[in-house]
Design a protein around this motif. Structure first.
Motif, short mmCIF file in Angstrom:
data_model
loop_
_atom_site.label_atom_id
_atom_site.label_comp_id
_atom_site.label_asym_id
_atom_site.label_seq_id
_atom_site.Cartn_x
_atom_site.Cartn_y
_atom_site.Cartn_z
N GLN A 63 0.70 -1.28 -0.10
CA GLN A 63 -0.14 -0.03 0.08
C GLN A 63 0.93 1.21 0.09
O GLN A 63 0.51 2.31 -0.59
N ARG A 64 2.06 1.32 0.64
CA ARG A 64 2.99 2.28 0.68
C ARG A 64 4.32 1.75 0.64
O ARG A 64 4.69 0.61 1.19
N ILE A 65 5.30 2.52 0.51
CA ILE A 65 6.56 2.34 0.46
C ILE A 65 7.66 3.43 0.95
O ILE A 65 7.25 4.55 0.59
N ARG A 66 8.73 3.10 1.50
CA ARG A 66 9.48 4.27 1.70
C ARG A 66 10.95 3.59 1.73
O ARG A 66 11.32 2.51 2.15
N LEU A 67 11.89 4.28 1.09
CA LEU A 67 13.18 3.74 0.84
C LEU A 67 14.03 4.59 1.44
O LEU A 67 14.22 6.01 1.32
N LEU A 68 14.99 4.08 2.41
CA LEU A 68 15.97 4.59 3.16
C LEU A 68 17.35 4.35 2.86
O LEU A 68 17.68 3.09 2.88
N LEU A 69 18.07 5.19 2.32
CA LEU A 69 19.48 4.80 2.13
C LEU A 69 20.66 5.83 2.80
O LEU A 69 20.23 7.17 3.17
N SER A 73 25.23 5.62 -0.10
CA SER A 73 24.78 4.82 -1.14
C SER A 73 24.28 5.97 -2.13
O SER A 73 24.10 5.88 -3.43
N ILE A 74 23.80 7.14 -1.45
CA ILE A 74 23.14 7.97 -2.40
C ILE A 74 24.13 8.63 -3.20
O ILE A 74 24.02 9.00 -4.49
N THR A 75 25.12 8.88 -2.61
CA THR A 75 26.31 9.50 -3.39
C THR A 75 26.89 8.61 -4.50
O THR A 75 27.05 9.11 -5.79
N ALA A 76 26.99 7.20 -4.35
CA ALA A 76 27.38 6.31 -5.16
C ALA A 76 26.45 6.45 -6.21
O ALA A 76 26.90 6.17 -7.37
N LEU A 77 25.18 6.23 -6.15
CA LEU A 77 24.26 6.28 -7.14
C LEU A 77 24.02 7.44 -8.14
O LEU A 77 23.76 7.40 -9.25
N GLY A 78 24.12 8.70 -7.45
CA GLY A 78 24.34 9.82 -8.15
C GLY A 78 22.88 10.23 -8.94
O GLY A 78 22.00 9.79 -8.46
N TYR A 79 23.31 11.04 -10.35
CA TYR A 79 22.13 11.22 -10.87
C TYR A 79 21.39 9.86 -11.51
O TYR A 79 20.16 10.37 -11.92
N GLN A 80 21.86 8.99 -11.37
CA GLN A 80 20.93 7.80 -11.71
C GLN A 80 19.76 7.47 -10.88
O GLN A 80 18.88 6.95 -11.34
N LEU A 81 19.86 8.01 -9.67
CA LEU A 81 18.94 7.76 -8.83
C LEU A 81 17.71 8.74 -9.12
O LEU A 81 17.65 10.02 -8.76
N GLN A 82 16.73 8.02 -9.70
CA GLN A 82 15.49 9.17 -10.18
C GLN A 82 14.12 8.90 -9.37
O GLN A 82 13.23 9.15 -9.85
N ILE A 83 14.37 8.10 -8.31
CA ILE A 83 13.29 7.74 -7.54
C ILE A 83 13.32 8.64 -6.01
O ILE A 83 14.52 8.75 -5.80
N ASN A 84 12.32 8.68 -5.48
CA ASN A 84 12.49 9.58 -4.36
C ASN A 84 12.83 8.67 -3.16
O ASN A 84 12.11 7.24 -2.73
N VAL A 85 13.81 8.74 -2.50
CA VAL A 85 14.31 8.22 -1.39
C VAL A 85 14.75 9.19 -0.08
O VAL A 85 14.73 10.40 -0.35
N ASP A 86 14.67 8.57 1.23
CA ASP A 86 15.13 9.36 2.31
C ASP A 86 16.42 9.00 2.78
O ASP A 86 16.99 7.92 2.70
N LEU A 87 16.97 9.90 3.39
CA LEU A 87 18.44 9.61 4.21
C LEU A 87 18.32 8.77 5.44
O LEU A 87 17.50 8.99 6.30
N LEU A 88 18.84 7.66 5.29
CA LEU A 88 19.02 6.79 6.48
C LEU A 88 20.33 7.32 7.42
O LEU A 88 21.47 7.41 7.00
N ILE A 89 20.05 7.73 8.76
CA ILE A 89 21.18 8.30 9.31
C ILE A 89 21.89 7.15 9.90
O ILE A 89 21.50 6.15 10.27
N GLU A 90 23.27 7.43 9.52
CA GLU A 90 24.34 6.47 9.95
C GLU A 90 24.68 6.21 11.24
O GLU A 90 25.06 7.48 12.00
N ASP A 91 24.80 5.14 11.95
CA ASP A 91 25.43 4.92 13.16
C ASP A 91 26.59 3.81 12.97
O ASP A 91 27.26 4.07 12.19
N THR A 92 26.71 3.14 14.03
CA THR A 92 27.76 2.21 14.19
C THR A 92 27.60 1.01 13.36
O THR A 92 28.59 0.00 13.23
#
Length: 225
Positions: A63-69, A73-92
């Protein structure tokens, strides 16, 4: 959504399938990008593709989806990333991407990479909904604290996962005869009996891998408490 009740059952069903297909399409695009753009070992890439294929069998239900990166990963995918994603806060924690599926009565968190590489089921309630689909500060450890019901991704996980999901009212798309991503002898699906059980030899191999995965998960759980 206020006019949803005015739709016929057939129209309602068709709309749900369309929404699910669109949502699954975002997940599929992400996995394809990760598999192509990240320099992953073959085994890790194959695992990503196995997740993509497995959830194709459930696409109508999403019914819904959320993509967390993570930022890496966002940097590595760069301009090829044409879908809506949200930032996943990095921890250890180990680097991973996380997909949140909303199946209507529960949420499923798919951890795409890392030692755990698990699937977590989280019951639906307003506070959790607000967190999962509203917060902009989600981290791996925070999400691991939410779900006690966890499934693995070791050998033949697809067969086990289908049987795990069924009593939790997450069932494959209507009309599925063979599961995508499995060979025909393993993937023939019966709505009443599910997927065929592994052979004794296959089950022994799975059990051996599962013990190691369980030890890894126990360690991860201690780290997030």
């Amino acid at each position: 959504s206020s006019q949803w009740h005015q739709l016929s059952d057939a129209a309602n069903s068709a709309l749900s399938r369309w929404i699910g297909s669109v949502n699954y399409g975002y997940f599929q695009q992400l996995v394809d990008l990760l598999a192509r753009m990240l320099k992953l070992p073959d085994e890790e890439r194959q695992q990503l593709e196995a997740r993509r294929d497995f959830w194709a069998n459930y696409s109508d239900r999403i019914q819904r989806i959320r993509l967390l990166l993570p930022q890496s990963s966002i940097t590595a995918l760069g301009y090829q990333l044409q879908i809506n994603v949200d930032l996943l806060i990095e921890d250890t924690s180990e680097t991973t991407e996380i997909c949140i599926f909303d199946f209507g009565h529960s949420y499923l968190l798919e951890f795409l990479r890392g030692t755990g590489g698990e699937t977590r089921l989280v019951p639906k309630k307003p506070s959790i909904d607000l967190l999962l689909f509203g917060s902009n500060k989600l981290s791996v450890k925070q999400l691991r604290r939410l779900g006690d019901e966890v499934h693995d991704h070791v050998f033949l996980w697809q067969i086990s996962c289908e049987r795990w999901l069924n009593p939790r009212k997450i069932r494959p798309n209507t009309g599925i005869e063979y599961f995508k991503g499995l060979p025909k002898y393993q993937g023939k699906y019966n709505p009443d009996r599910g997927l065929p059980l592994p052979s004794e030899k296959e089950q022994k191999e799975r059990d051996a891998q599962l013990k190691q995965w369980q030890r890894n998960m126990e360690k991860l759980q201690r780290e997030v408490k």
